[in-house]
Scaffold this motif. Structure first.
Motif, mmCIF file in Angstrom:
data_model
loop_
_atom_site.group_PDB
_atom_site.id
_atom_site.type_symbol
_atom_site.label_atom_id
_atom_site.label_comp_id
_atom_site.label_asym_id
_atom_site.label_seq_id
_atom_site.Cartn_x
_atom_site.Cartn_y
_atom_site.Cartn_z
ATOM 1 N N ASP A 102 0.758 -1.319 0.015
ATOM 2 C CA ASP A 102 -0.054 0.012 -0.092
ATOM 3 C C ASP A 102 0.888 1.254 0.129
ATOM 4 O O ASP A 102 0.410 2.266 -0.381
ATOM 5 C CB ASP A 102 -0.823 0.055 1.216
ATOM 6 C CG ASP A 102 -1.897 -1.026 1.398
ATOM 7 O OD1 ASP A 102 -2.116 -1.657 -0.155
ATOM 8 O OD2 ASP A 102 -2.474 -1.518 2.274
ATOM 9 N N GLY A 104 3.830 1.470 -1.536
ATOM 10 C CA GLY A 104 4.255 1.688 -2.791
ATOM 11 C C GLY A 104 4.877 0.329 -3.522
ATOM 12 O O GLY A 104 4.415 -0.719 -3.029
ATOM 13 N N CYS A 121 7.997 4.716 -3.481
ATOM 14 C CA CYS A 121 6.556 5.382 -2.866
ATOM 15 C C CYS A 121 6.317 6.899 -3.769
ATOM 16 O O CYS A 121 6.918 7.902 -3.426
ATOM 17 C CB CYS A 121 6.750 5.791 -1.532
ATOM 18 S SG CYS A 121 7.041 4.459 -0.342
ATOM 19 N N PRO A 122 5.328 6.560 -4.726
ATOM 20 C CA PRO A 122 5.382 7.589 -5.734
ATOM 21 C C PRO A 122 4.553 8.739 -4.976
ATOM 22 O O PRO A 122 4.711 9.833 -5.107
ATOM 23 C CB PRO A 122 4.533 6.864 -7.006
ATOM 24 C CG PRO A 122 4.510 5.530 -6.790
ATOM 25 C CD PRO A 122 4.789 5.263 -5.192
ATOM 26 N N HIS A 123 3.564 8.533 -4.113
ATOM 27 C CA HIS A 123 2.594 9.532 -3.396
ATOM 28 C C HIS A 123 3.877 10.239 -2.436
ATOM 29 O O HIS A 123 3.333 11.477 -2.029
ATOM 30 C CB HIS A 123 1.498 8.934 -2.645
ATOM 31 C CG HIS A 123 1.902 8.085 -1.301
ATOM 32 N ND1 HIS A 123 2.322 6.589 -1.864
ATOM 33 C CD2 HIS A 123 2.035 8.012 -0.129
ATOM 34 C CE1 HIS A 123 2.529 6.058 -0.502
ATOM 35 N NE2 HIS A 123 2.367 6.954 0.714
ATOM 36 N N LEU A 124 4.781 9.613 -1.772
ATOM 37 C CA LEU A 124 5.879 10.516 -0.937
ATOM 38 C C LEU A 124 6.922 11.069 -1.724
ATOM 39 O O LEU A 124 7.679 11.688 -1.321
ATOM 40 C CB LEU A 124 6.157 9.230 0.196
ATOM 41 C CG LEU A 124 5.192 9.035 1.162
ATOM 42 C CD1 LEU A 124 6.053 7.896 2.201
ATOM 43 C CD2 LEU A 124 4.811 10.227 2.129
ATOM 44 N N LYS A 125 6.763 10.598 -3.084
ATOM 45 C CA LYS A 125 8.046 10.958 -3.799
ATOM 46 C C LYS A 125 9.429 10.949 -3.267
ATOM 47 O O LYS A 125 10.258 11.646 -3.476
ATOM 48 C CB LYS A 125 7.746 12.569 -4.043
ATOM 49 C CG LYS A 125 6.777 13.178 -4.644
ATOM 50 C CD LYS A 125 6.720 14.531 -5.167
ATOM 51 C CE LYS A 125 5.125 14.967 -5.692
ATOM 52 N NZ LYS A 125 5.421 16.561 -6.073
ATOM 53 N N ARG A 229 8.100 7.925 7.263
ATOM 54 C CA ARG A 229 8.076 9.275 6.931
ATOM 55 C C ARG A 229 9.178 10.058 8.008
ATOM 56 O O ARG A 229 9.694 11.049 7.466
ATOM 57 C CB ARG A 229 6.550 9.630 7.668
ATOM 58 C CG ARG A 229 5.554 9.440 6.357
ATOM 59 C CD ARG A 229 4.092 10.020 7.127
ATOM 60 N NE ARG A 229 3.127 9.645 5.857
ATOM 61 C CZ ARG A 229 2.306 8.593 6.085
ATOM 62 N NH1 ARG A 229 2.579 7.758 6.730
ATOM 63 N NH2 ARG A 229 1.282 8.295 4.960
ATOM 64 N N ASN A 307 9.527 7.427 -11.110
ATOM 65 C CA ASN A 307 8.408 7.829 -12.060
ATOM 66 C C ASN A 307 8.635 7.167 -13.576
ATOM 67 O O ASN A 307 9.671 7.318 -14.272
ATOM 68 C CB ASN A 307 8.440 9.442 -12.599
ATOM 69 C CG ASN A 307 7.163 9.766 -13.243
ATOM 70 O OD1 ASN A 307 6.285 8.829 -13.551
ATOM 71 N ND2 ASN A 307 6.918 11.026 -13.709
#
Length: 814
Positions: A102, A104, A121-125, A229, A307
């Motif tokens: 979940d 990444g 983890c794309p949403h955390l870049k 995080r 990406n």
């Protein structure tokens, strides 16, 4: 009449203004600082506040830029080393929590190790690269910590860490810790009432090592997300020895053997560039294997892009070209892999030692003019001014002698003989010196009757350790005291030694009587200035590499690189390393990490390194000088037999026979040049194969002219005591030795000073004069000195240590 003058002007009228102009200048020469001092503009308070705010803003932006680049699409992945500090910690459970789909995409490691993976983890870049190491595996932990961005320590909720974890922390603190995080595993499995008490007790235990750090939990998926995080937003700590060098952790490695031999070939290492920009013409150091040259650098596709649309855009840009140039583009894309090739004219050589010329110090036979000049000089120097009666001729004055002339002649003769003996090689006296100083009798007690305990005891090792303890205690009680041999003349036994009026102020030429090994090493004319100049060049290359990484946006632009262009940080590259033995690839395929560091200029050449170290409190075994130790200096590790000396600011430093525990000492050894700052760890290999940490410190300088002076003290006892005279015996045992050492000053343990007047008899008794009356319980001493040099015992091969386990048998002999 003056030419060009006005009417009515006189010569005096022209002279007065010039005199006035000269009188306005300050008298005499001006200081250099006064002439070259720049006028600084004083800022107002508002401008000072504005300038301070700008500096704070720049520093804040630099920290944020560094934090954003690490783990981003343009920077290298965030490398996290996970170290469990207790045997009860389950590493697979911790990695299973971190491998959350979940969060990444998870890429399991394809290169052997089961506890290594890549997390995107794309949403955390952000992208992480997780590795692990057993705390008992010393080399793996230290090598992985050299290149890790963050170390994640896993603690046990009840004890925190065990003895192996505590030893691992001691080594990591001595080497230098990067950014670290503390996580506790297993708190949720305890009853709710005990969880609060356990966390309080654990906080008190952790405060000893980590006083201001918080503990994070790692038992659920939510706690794992909070931990990620925390890792992404943490401020990065810098290690000084890797900030100015490029380092690379090998993700893949391939070996191409040479046509001549299958044992040597080209090693292709693929990984992300970190730390600093890389120049293909510099040398590369593979930890544990040596220094090598690079042939070329390739640019393969990043296997773990944050990406994936970047690769598609590059392909679409290539398809948008004109149809007539499609063939040329296809050929160009095949060559895109080669970023830069080494230039043989600019590439650094692998020469580590100077090849000495045996004819360099040869002298020709002196000419007649030189012989006549020498004779004239001797005649002039032999003239002595004497007080004689009036009317005495020159012939009569030659026969007039006084006491000073008699004693002076004997001293000059002894000085000449002593100087000739000093010119001999030092190796002739080494064997006899060790026999005379270290040979002592030893009594071994009864053995313990517990046979189960005796099976684990090595009797030979116990006897050697007991002998070392005796020598260390004798050195503490009677520092540098040596018994005068009776079967050998003292003037022969101590022919390499000399007397000094003052150890601190007496002159000693650092270029005098150098050993042959000094012809093989390199020396800097000014080490500090060379270090500053090389560091300045590194900063300029870093700025140039940053510009290259900004302007080269497409693979087509990479073909425009010059051979000397440095490559930017964060690029995924393949290094072609030439003339590498096949054992390096076999070592990597067994699951061991392969780590490479770039070398600065001159860092592969041999010289004399001086390191300041302090004894580690966890080890109390006596360590003697010239005993083989294992060094971890910066990014290198090697074996050598060092010298110990006092850490002082004088030009001469006294030799120490043992590594003392109360003060810091300087370790001197032959080793490759390394520019400080760099951490130093000293290990000693035990009989069972484990490496014990005995000292930690830092690299001080690279200076072959640092003089280590060994002192021996000859002792005698007063036999008959007069007002300021005394008869001393047992210092020497024949008349010739007394005459030989007559010019050397004497001292006593109670602070008296004196000289030898004359020998008495033929058994070594001597009449001595002192500056005061001696006590009957006093001891007469004579200090003799000689310069010592380290032995050439450098060995880059360090065997792999056995996993560290706390020994059940204490090696301390009480």
């Amino acid at each position: 009449m003056l030419v060009g003058g006005r009417k009515g002007d006189s010569f005096l009228d022209y002279l007065v203004p010039c005199a006035r102009a000269l009188s306005d200048l300050p008298p005499g020469r001006l200081a250099l600082k006064t002439l070259s001092k720049k006028v600084r503009k004083e800022l107002s308070r508002v401008d000072q506040r504005h300038r301070a705010s700008q500096l704070r803003k720049q520093k804040k932006e630099a920290v944020l830029a560094e934090k954003r680049q690490l783990g981003s699409k343009d920077g290298p992945p965030h490398q996290v080393l996970v170290v469990p500090l207790h045997s009860r910690i389950s590493l697979p459970e911790a990695f299973q929590l971190l491998q959350d789909k979940d969060m990444g995409t998870v890429h399991l490691k394809e290169w052997g190790s089961t506890h290594t993976f890549m997390l995107l983890c794309p949403h955390l870049k952000h992208r992480w690269f997780f590795t692990s190491a057993n705390p008992g595996d010393l080399h793996t932990v230290l090598d992985m910590a050299k290149v890790a961005d963050t170390i994640l320590f896993l603690l046990d909720p009840l004890e925190g860490w065990d003895s192996t974890g505590d030893y691992c922390l001691s080594c990591l603190f001595a080497q230098g810790l990067p950014t670290y995080t503390l996580a506790v595993q297993g708190v949720s499995g305890l009853p709710l009432k005990k969880q609060v008490d356990v966390r309080k007790k654990l906080s008190k235990v952790v405060e000893k090592r980590f006083p201001d750090d918080k503990l994070l939990l790692l038992d659920t998926q939510q706690e794992a997300g909070m931990l990620l995080r925390q890792l992404a937003n943490q401020k990065q700590r810098h290690l000084a020895f890797r900030d100015r060098r490029t380092y690379l952790f090998a993700h893949t490695a391939d070996f191409v053997p040479n046509e001549e031999s299958n044992l040597v070939g080209t090693l292709k290492i693929s990984g992300y560039l970190r730390g600093h920009t890389l120049n293909v013409n510099s040398l590369l150091h593979i930890i544990g294997h040596g220094d090598f040259q690079m042939k070329q650098i390739d640019a393969p596709v990043d296997p773990f892009p944050l990406n994936s649309s970047v690769i598609k855009c590059q392909k679409d840009a290539g398809m948008a070209m004109e149809t007539g140039a499609m063939d040329a583009v296809a050929e160009m894309e095949e060559d895109l892999k080669v970023l830069v090739k080494a230039d043989p004219d600019r590439q650094e050589s692998l020469q580590t030692e100077v090849i000495p010329d045996p004819m360099e110090g040869e002298q020709t036979w002196p000419t007649e003019e030189e012989l006549s000049e020498a004779n004239d000089f001797l005649k002039e120097s032999s003239k002595v001014v004497k007080k004689v009666p009036k009317g005495t001729s020159n012939y009569q004055a030659e026969w007039i002698l006084d006491e000073d002339d008699q004693s002076g002649g004997e001293g000059d003769e002894n000085d000449d003989i002593e100087h000739e003996d000093f010119m001999e090689e030092e190796s002739q006296d080494e064997g006899s010196e060790v026999e005379e100083e270290e040979c002592e009798s030893m009594t071994v007690g009864e053995s313990v009757h517990d046979y189960l305990y005796d099976e684990k005891v090595d009797e030979e090792a116990e006897e050697k350790m007991l002998e070392k303890y005796k020598q260390e205690r004798l050195e503490e009680m009677f520092p540098d005291e040596v018994d005068t041999p009776r079967d050998m003349a003292a003037r022969i036994r101590f022919q390499k030694y000399r007397g000094l009026k003052s150890f601190r102020t007496s002159p000693w030429d650092p270029k005098e009587n150098l050993p042959r090994d000094y012809a093989r090493i390199f020396q800097f004319q000014n080490f500090t200035n060379t270090r500053k100049r090389i560091f300045k060049e590194v900063e300029e290359e870093e700025f140039e590499g940053a510009e290259v990484s900004v302007f080269l946006c497409t693979p087509y632009d990479l073909l425009l690189l010059a051979p000397s262009t440095p490559l930017g940080v964060g690029w995924y590259v393949t290094l072609h390393v030439s003339e590498v033995p096949v054992s390096v690839v076999e070592y990597f395929r067994q699951g061991a990490p392969l780590i490479a560091f770039s070398l600065l200029r001159h860092e592969h050449k041999m010289s004399v390194l001086n390191m300041v170290v302090s004894r580690h409190p966890g080890n109390t075994e006596p360590v003697e000088a010239e005993e083989e130790l294992i060094f971890h200096c910066g990014f290198r590790r090697f074996r050598a037999s060092p010298l110990f000396s006092q850490h002082t600011a004088a030009d001469k430093h006294k030799f120490q026979r043992f590594l003392t525990a109360d003060v810091a000492l300087v370790v001197t050894v032959y080793a490759p040049i390394t520019f400080p700052p760099a951490s130093v760890l000293l290990f000693k290999q035990n009989s069972n194969g484990m490496h014990s940490l005995i000292a930690t410190g830092h690299l001080q300088s690279v200076d072959p002219d640092r003089m280590v002076i060994k002192r021996v003290v000859l002792s005698g006892h007063p036999f008959k005591i007069f007002t300021k005279m005394a008869v001393v015996r047992y210092m020497f045992f024949n008349r010739e030795d007394v005459l030989w050492f007559k010019p050397v000053e004497l001292r006593t343990k109670w602070g008296r000073r004196g000289h030898i007047k004359e020998p008495l008899g033929t058994h070594g008794h001597m009449k001595c004069s002192f500056d005061g009356k001696l006590k009957s319980q006093d001891t007469v001493l004579m200090n003799l000195y000689k310069r010592v040099f380290p032995k050439w015992t450098y060995d880059p091969y360090v065997p792999e240590p056995v996993p560290w386990v706390k020994s059940e048998i204490s090696s301390t002999v009480s």
